[in-house]
Design a protein around this motif. Sequence first.
Motif, PDB file in Angstrom:
ATOM      1  N   GLU A  36      39.103  41.321 -70.297  1.00 50.14           N
ATOM      2  CA  GLU A  36      37.673  41.059 -70.441  1.00 50.14           C
ATOM      3  C   GLU A  36      36.858  41.703 -69.329  1.00 50.14           C
ATOM      4  N   THR A  37      37.402  41.737 -68.123  1.00 50.58           N
ATOM      5  CA  THR A  37      36.663  42.278 -66.986  1.00 50.58           C
ATOM      6  C   THR A  37      36.669  43.798 -66.966  1.00 50.58           C
ATOM      7  N   PHE A  38      37.824  44.416 -67.263  1.00 51.34           N
ATOM      8  CA  PHE A  38      37.942  45.865 -67.116  1.00 51.34           C
ATOM      9  C   PHE A  38      38.405  46.584 -68.381  1.00 51.34           C
ATOM     10  N   GLY A  39      39.438  46.069 -69.020  1.00 55.13           N
ATOM     11  CA  GLY A  39      40.107  46.783 -70.098  1.00 55.13           C
ATOM     12  C   GLY A  39      39.248  47.126 -71.284  1.00 55.13           C
ATOM     13  N   LYS A  40      38.450  46.180 -71.734  1.00 52.18           N
ATOM     14  CA  LYS A  40      37.664  46.466 -72.948  1.00 52.18           C
ATOM     15  C   LYS A  40      36.602  47.522 -72.689  1.00 52.18           C
ATOM     16  N   GLY A  44      38.145  50.581 -74.507  1.00 50.78           N
ATOM     17  CA  GLY A  44      37.508  50.448 -75.818  1.00 50.78           C
ATOM     18  C   GLY A  44      38.466  49.963 -76.886  1.00 50.78           C
ATOM     19  N   THR A  45      39.369  49.059 -76.516  1.00 49.93           N
ATOM     20  CA  THR A  45      40.354  48.545 -77.466  1.00 49.93           C
ATOM     21  C   THR A  45      40.169  47.051 -77.655  1.00 49.93           C
ATOM     22  N   THR A  46      40.947  46.503 -78.565  1.00 53.82           N
ATOM     23  CA  THR A  46      40.986  45.053 -78.733  1.00 53.82           C
ATOM     24  C   THR A  46      42.010  44.480 -77.757  1.00 53.82           C
ATOM     25  N   TYR A  47      41.994  43.171 -77.631  1.00 53.99           N
ATOM     26  CA  TYR A  47      42.946  42.516 -76.737  1.00 53.99           C
ATOM     27  C   TYR A  47      44.372  42.725 -77.229  1.00 53.99           C
ATOM     28  N   LEU A  51      47.446  44.397 -75.097  1.00 54.53           N
ATOM     29  CA  LEU A  51      48.775  43.806 -74.899  1.00 54.53           C
ATOM     30  C   LEU A  51      49.866  44.739 -75.417  1.00 54.53           C
ATOM     31  N   ASN A  52      49.604  45.424 -76.508  1.00 55.55           N
ATOM     32  CA  ASN A  52      50.564  46.362 -77.076  1.00 55.55           C
ATOM     33  C   ASN A  52      50.838  47.509 -76.097  1.00 55.55           C
ATOM     34  N   TYR A  53      49.816  47.981 -75.408  1.00 58.86           N
ATOM     35  CA  TYR A  53      49.984  49.062 -74.431  1.00 58.86           C
ATOM     36  C   TYR A  53      50.874  48.639 -73.258  1.00 58.86           C
ATOM     37  N   LEU A  54      50.964  47.351 -73.013  1.00 59.67           N
ATOM     38  CA  LEU A  54      51.786  46.868 -71.901  1.00 59.67           C
ATOM     39  C   LEU A  54      53.275  46.830 -72.237  1.00 59.67           C
ATOM     40  N   ASN A  55      53.611  47.031 -73.498  1.00 55.61           N
ATOM     41  CA  ASN A  55      55.001  47.016 -73.943  1.00 55.61           C
ATOM     42  C   ASN A  55      55.662  48.345 -73.534  1.00 55.61           C
TER      43      ASN A  55
END
Length: 124
Positions: A36-40, A44-47, A51-55
Amino acid sequence: MYVSEHLKWRILITQALKSFHFERENANRNLKRVFETFGKYLLGTTYDTFLNYLNKEKYDISKLKLPPHILIALKLLDAIRLACDRLHARRPNASWTLTAIIEELLAVVREKETEHPGRRTRVD
């Protein structure tokens, strides 16, 4: 699996955000805060995509590394946010110069250094 270059960099940025801003206490809520603070805003992705990118098993990007200037900028994001919040608290509807933001950012970084003296910032 085919992964475009652009997607690889987004995955690296996501993993760097987690490594710099994630705290183990209450992991699920903390990951949501990082998103919420940086990633979105940066990705420009959904939550769920975040999380998928962290896999790490899903994507093989072990040969890629972010440039040092990008890593440093990602690490400073929290300090930049705090500096801008402080400036906004002082003058809510004012526009700030880059010099004012940098001066406040340096003050924030110095305060964090005095809170944790001798703590090295690791950027791989």
